[in-house]
Motif scaffolding. Structure first.
Motif, PDB file in Angstrom:
ATOM      1  N   HIS A  64       3.073 -19.314  30.331  1.00 25.23           N
ATOM      2  CA  HIS A  64       1.639 -19.561  30.392  1.00 25.23           C
ATOM      3  C   HIS A  64       1.149 -19.708  28.957  1.00 25.23           C
ATOM      4  CE1 HIS A  64      -2.684 -18.475  30.548  1.00 25.23           C
ATOM      5  NE2 HIS A  64      -2.637 -19.173  31.655  1.00 25.23           N
ATOM      6  N   ILE A  65       0.366 -20.743  28.707  1.00 25.85           N
ATOM      7  CA  ILE A  65      -0.059 -21.084  27.345  1.00 25.85           C
ATOM      8  C   ILE A  65      -1.580 -21.105  27.287  1.00 25.85           C
ATOM      9  CG2 ILE A  65       0.411 -22.636  25.400  1.00 25.85           C
ATOM     10  CD1 ILE A  65       2.291 -24.145  27.494  1.00 25.85           C
ATOM     11  N   THR A  66      -2.130 -20.546  26.229  1.00 17.70           N
ATOM     12  CA  THR A  66      -3.581 -20.570  26.018  1.00 17.70           C
ATOM     13  C   THR A  66      -3.877 -21.136  24.640  1.00 17.70           C
ATOM     14  OG1 THR A  66      -3.844 -18.592  27.388  1.00 17.70           O
ATOM     15  CG2 THR A  66      -5.695 -19.190  25.967  1.00 17.70           C
ATOM     16  N   LEU A  67      -4.796 -22.085  24.585  1.00 22.02           N
ATOM     17  CA  LEU A  67      -5.289 -22.584  23.300  1.00 22.02           C
ATOM     18  C   LEU A  67      -6.676 -21.989  23.080  1.00 22.02           C
ATOM     19  CD1 LEU A  67      -4.875 -26.060  21.741  1.00 22.02           C
ATOM     20  CD2 LEU A  67      -7.145 -25.024  21.752  1.00 22.02           C
ATOM     21  N   TRP A  68      -6.823 -21.275  21.953  1.00 22.72           N
ATOM     22  CA  TRP A  68      -8.059 -20.561  21.629  1.00 22.72           C
ATOM     23  C   TRP A  68      -8.841 -21.307  20.555  1.00 22.72           C
ATOM     24  CZ3 TRP A  68      -9.185 -15.732  23.896  1.00 22.72           C
ATOM     25  CH2 TRP A  68      -8.140 -15.135  24.616  1.00 22.72           C
ATOM     26  N   GLY A  69     -10.159 -21.260  20.665  1.00 25.59           N
ATOM     27  CA  GLY A  69     -11.039 -21.807  19.653  1.00 25.59           C
ATOM     28  C   GLY A  69     -12.170 -20.850  19.336  1.00 25.59           C
ATOM     29  N   GLY A  70     -12.676 -20.913  18.118  1.00 25.28           N
ATOM     30  CA  GLY A  70     -13.805 -20.069  17.711  1.00 25.28           C
ATOM     31  C   GLY A  70     -13.377 -18.655  17.370  1.00 25.28           C
ATOM     32  N   GLY A  71     -13.960 -18.106  16.314  1.00 29.64           N
ATOM     33  CA  GLY A  71     -13.695 -16.724  15.950  1.00 29.64           C
ATOM     34  C   GLY A  71     -12.263 -16.446  15.543  1.00 29.64           C
ATOM     35  N   LEU A  72     -11.564 -17.445  15.008  1.00 30.45           N
ATOM     36  CA  LEU A  72     -10.168 -17.263  14.624  1.00 30.45           C
ATOM     37  C   LEU A  72     -10.080 -16.546  13.286  1.00 30.45           C
ATOM     38  CD1 LEU A  72      -8.812 -20.810  15.588  1.00 30.45           C
ATOM     39  CD2 LEU A  72      -9.108 -18.792  17.046  1.00 30.45           C
ATOM     40  N   VAL A  73      -9.046 -15.730  13.123  1.00 28.65           N
ATOM     41  CA  VAL A  73      -8.826 -14.990  11.872  1.00 28.65           C
ATOM     42  C   VAL A  73      -7.423 -15.272  11.372  1.00 28.65           C
ATOM     43  CG1 VAL A  73     -10.485 -13.169  12.386  1.00 28.65           C
ATOM     44  CG2 VAL A  73      -8.135 -12.947  13.202  1.00 28.65           C
ATOM     45  N   ILE A  74      -7.156 -14.952  10.097  1.00 30.63           N
ATOM     46  CA  ILE A  74      -5.898 -15.347   9.454  1.00 30.63           C
ATOM     47  C   ILE A  74      -4.813 -14.288   9.582  1.00 30.63           C
ATOM     48  CG2 ILE A  74      -7.089 -16.861   7.828  1.00 30.63           C
ATOM     49  CD1 ILE A  74      -6.813 -14.669   5.708  1.00 30.63           C
ATOM     50  N   HIS A  75      -5.045 -13.272  10.390  1.00 32.19           N
ATOM     51  CA  HIS A  75      -4.052 -12.219  10.575  1.00 32.19           C
ATOM     52  C   HIS A  75      -4.062 -11.803  12.043  1.00 32.19           C
ATOM     53  CE1 HIS A  75      -7.503  -9.508  10.756  1.00 32.19           C
ATOM     54  NE2 HIS A  75      -7.929 -10.051   9.620  1.00 32.19           N
ATOM     55  N   ALA A  76      -2.997 -11.119  12.462  1.00 32.53           N
ATOM     56  CA  ALA A  76      -2.934 -10.649  13.847  1.00 32.53           C
ATOM     57  C   ALA A  76      -4.136  -9.744  14.143  1.00 32.53           C
ATOM     58  CB  ALA A  76      -1.627  -9.898  14.067  1.00 32.53           C
ATOM     59  N   PRO A  77      -4.735  -9.875  15.305  1.00 36.59           N
ATOM     60  CA  PRO A  77      -4.291 -10.615  16.498  1.00 36.59           C
ATOM     61  C   PRO A  77      -4.714 -12.078  16.527  1.00 36.59           C
ATOM     62  CG  PRO A  77      -6.230  -9.358  17.052  1.00 36.59           C
ATOM     63  CD  PRO A  77      -5.914  -9.032  15.601  1.00 36.59           C
ATOM     64  N   TRP A  78      -5.208 -12.645  15.407  1.00 32.74           N
ATOM     65  CA  TRP A  78      -5.487 -14.067  15.240  1.00 32.74           C
ATOM     66  C   TRP A  78      -6.774 -14.540  15.913  1.00 32.74           C
ATOM     67  CZ3 TRP A  78      -2.155 -14.802  11.586  1.00 32.74           C
ATOM     68  CH2 TRP A  78      -0.888 -14.206  11.654  1.00 32.74           C
ATOM     69  N   THR A  79      -7.279 -13.828  16.922  1.00 32.12           N
ATOM     70  CA  THR A  79      -8.530 -14.183  17.588  1.00 32.12           C
ATOM     71  C   THR A  79      -9.470 -12.981  17.575  1.00 32.12           C
ATOM     72  OG1 THR A  79      -7.647 -13.532  19.754  1.00 32.12           O
ATOM     73  CG2 THR A  79      -7.396 -15.846  19.117  1.00 32.12           C
ATOM     74  N   THR A  80     -10.742 -13.248  17.845  1.00 30.84           N
ATOM     75  CA  THR A  80     -11.756 -12.184  17.849  1.00 30.84           C
ATOM     76  C   THR A  80     -12.253 -11.946  19.269  1.00 30.84           C
ATOM     77  OG1 THR A  80     -12.481 -12.849  15.638  1.00 30.84           O
ATOM     78  CG2 THR A  80     -13.960 -11.432  16.903  1.00 30.84           C
ATOM     79  N   PRO A  81     -12.051 -10.743  19.807  1.00 30.20           N
ATOM     80  CA  PRO A  81     -12.529 -10.457  21.162  1.00 30.20           C
ATOM     81  C   PRO A  81     -14.026 -10.751  21.310  1.00 30.20           C
ATOM     82  CG  PRO A  81     -11.126  -8.679  20.370  1.00 30.20           C
ATOM     83  CD  PRO A  81     -11.366  -9.592  19.187  1.00 30.20           C
ATOM     84  N   SER A  82     -14.409 -11.305  22.419  1.00 20.98           N
ATOM     85  CA  SER A  82     -15.781 -11.651  22.800  1.00 20.98           C
ATOM     86  C   SER A  82     -16.355 -12.828  22.011  1.00 20.98           C
ATOM     87  CB  SER A  82     -16.732 -10.441  22.660  1.00 20.98           C
ATOM     88  OG  SER A  82     -17.057 -10.203  21.292  1.00 20.98           O
ATOM     89  N   VAL A  83     -15.601 -13.326  21.031  1.00 23.35           N
ATOM     90  CA  VAL A  83     -16.056 -14.496  20.270  1.00 23.35           C
ATOM     91  C   VAL A  83     -15.149 -15.697  20.531  1.00 23.35           C
ATOM     92  CG1 VAL A  83     -16.518 -15.453  17.974  1.00 23.35           C
ATOM     93  CG2 VAL A  83     -17.080 -13.054  18.474  1.00 23.35           C
ATOM     94  N   SER A  84     -13.847 -15.493  20.381  1.00 20.36           N
ATOM     95  CA  SER A  84     -12.903 -16.585  20.621  1.00 20.36           C
ATOM     96  C   SER A  84     -12.912 -16.987  22.094  1.00 20.36           C
ATOM     97  CB  SER A  84     -11.492 -16.148  20.205  1.00 20.36           C
ATOM     98  OG  SER A  84     -11.458 -15.823  18.828  1.00 20.36           O
ATOM     99  N   ARG A  85     -12.715 -18.271  22.345  1.00 22.26           N
ATOM    100  CA  ARG A  85     -12.799 -18.809  23.702  1.00 22.26           C
ATOM    101  C   ARG A  85     -11.467 -19.432  24.121  1.00 22.26           C
ATOM    102  NH1 ARG A  85     -15.387 -23.232  23.542  1.00 22.26           N
ATOM    103  NH2 ARG A  85     -15.221 -23.394  21.276  1.00 22.26           N
TER     104      ARG A  85
END
Length: 321
Positions: free
Chosen positions: A83-104
Motif C-alpha cells: 500500500h502506497i501513500t503520497l503525502w503533500g503539505g507540512g513536509l519536514v526534512i527528518h523522520a517522520p517526514w510529515t506533520t500530523p494534522s497538516v500533511s495530507r
C-alpha cells in the motif's frame, strides 16, 4: 521518474511542474513516481516489475516535494503487494517526514510487483485477438511522421496556443491521429512518442495511460450528425474544452509485458468511453507496441469540472475533488 530513498519504507519525490495540468501534476506521473518508490522498496526481492496498480486521488497534488510511504501488505516469493501513500503539505526534512494534522494523503495506491522474467504458467490465445478491436491502427511511416509531423494516413495533434500554457504535461508527448478522424465510432486510435525524443520505458507506463490529446472529446463523442455539422460542433466543444479540467478519481493499471530495457520509441494507444454523464466519465485504455503486442491495460473514472477548481487557492476543506 527519480525518487530519493529516505528510510526502509519512505521515499521523497520532487514533482516537476512540467508535468502539470494547470497547477496540478498529472496523476499518472505522480503514480509513476509512487511505482518507482515501490520498485526500490522490493528491489532486494528481485520483483522489479509492476503487475497491477490501483490509484485513488482523494486530494490535489502540487508541484514540489512529496513524501511517499509504503506499507507491506504481503511479501511472497512470486509476487508482493504493498500500500502506497503520497503525502503533500507540512513536509519536514527528518523522520517522520510529515506533520500530523497538516500533511495530507493526496494519492493512495495498491501495487503488486513480480518478476516477468521468471514468472511462468499457461498461455493461450483468446477470442479477443481475432476481433477488430485487437487490430493495430494503420502502421504509419514513422520516419516521415517524425520529420514532417504527418504522413499519408496520420498527423500530429496541434494544441491551441492558449491551452498549451495550461496543459504543460501534454507538451511532453507527440500524439498522432488519423487524418480521417475516428477509424471506429467512439474510439481514438493514436500513435505516441515523447516530445524530446527519449525512449519510453517501463517506469513511464502509468504516465502513458493517463496522457491524452487535447481533442480526445471529439473522438469519444457520438458522431451521428453530418460531417459539416460535426466540424462546427467540434470547434464549439474545443473552445469549451479549454475551460475544463478532467481530474482522475480512480485509475487502474495492468501491465501485460515488459518493454525492452532500452525502452521503445513508439506505442499505439486505443481509448474508448462507455458513458459521459452528469460530469462523470469512464475511459478504457489499451497500449500496444509496434508489433501489436499488448503492453498495458488501464481503466479510469474521472470528472469534468471547471479549470478554476484546478488553479484556485487550496485549503484544508477544498483540497478534495
Amino acid at each position: 521518474m527519480k525518487i530519493e530513498k529516505l528510510d526502509s519504507h519512505t521515499s521523497r519525490a520532487n514533482l516537476d511542474e512540467i508535468f502539470c495540468i494547470g497547477a496540478v501534476p498529472n496523476g499518472g506521473y505522480a503514480g509513476s513516481c509512487m511505482l518507482a518508490a515501490t520498485r526500490a522498496h522490493v528491489a532486494s526481492r528481485n520483483q522489479p516489475d509492476t503487475l497491477t496498480a490501483h490509484f485513488e486521488f482523494p486530494g490535489r497534488t502540487a508541484a514540489g516535494p512529496a513524501i511517499i510511504t509504503i506499507d507491506d501488505v504481503k511479501l511472497s516469493r512470486q509476487l508482493s503487494t504493498v500500500h502506497i501513500t503520497l503525502w503533500g503539505g507540512g513536509l519536514v526534512i527528518h523522520a517522520p517526514w510529515t506533520t500530523p494534522s497538516v500533511s495530507r494523503r493526496v494519492v493512495l495506491a495498491y501495487a503488486t510487483n513480480i518478476n516477468f522474467g521468471t514468472f511462468s504458467g499457461i498461455s493461450m490465445p483468446t477470442g479477443f485477438e481475432s476481433t477488430p478491436a485487437a487490430a493495430l491502427p494503420p502502421l504509419p511511416d514513422f520516419a516521415t511522421l517524425k520529420a514532417k509531423d504527418k504522413d499519408g494516413a496520420g498527423e500530429e495533434v496541434k494544441m491551441p496556443r492558449a491551452a498549451a500554457q495550461v496543459q504543460r504535461s501534454l507538451q511532453n508527448w507527440k500524439f498522432y491521429e488519423s487524418r480521417e478522424g475516428a477509424l471506429t465510432p467512439g474510439v481514438l486510435d493514436m500513435w505516441i512518442r515523447t516530445a524530446g525524443g527519449e525512449r519510453i520505458g517501463q517506469g513511464a507506463l502509468a504516465y502513458v495511460v493517463d496522457s491524452f490529446p487535447f481533442n480526445l472529446h471529439t473522438f469519444i463523442a457520438a458522431q451521428e450528425e453530418p460531417a459539416d455539422a460535426r466540424k462546427g460542433e467540434q470547434r464549439e466543444k474545443s473552445q469549451e474544452r479549454a475551460t475544463m479540467w478532467f481530474p482522475t478519481v480512480v485509475m487502474n493499471l495492468e501491465v501485460k509485458t515488459v518493454l525492452p530495457e532500452e525502452g521503445v520509441e513508439w506505442l499505439a494507444v486505443r481509448i474508448t468511453s462507455k458513458q459521459v454523464k452528469d460530469g462523470k466519465f469512464d475511459l478504457e485504455v489499451v497500449v500496444r507496441d509496434t508489433e501489436g503486442e499488448m503492453v498495458a491495460l488501464s481503466h479510469h473514472v474521472a470528472m469534468t469540472v471547471s479549470l478554476e477548481r484546478n488553479t484556485g487557492e487550496k485549503g484544508s476543506s477544498k483540497s478534495a475533488l
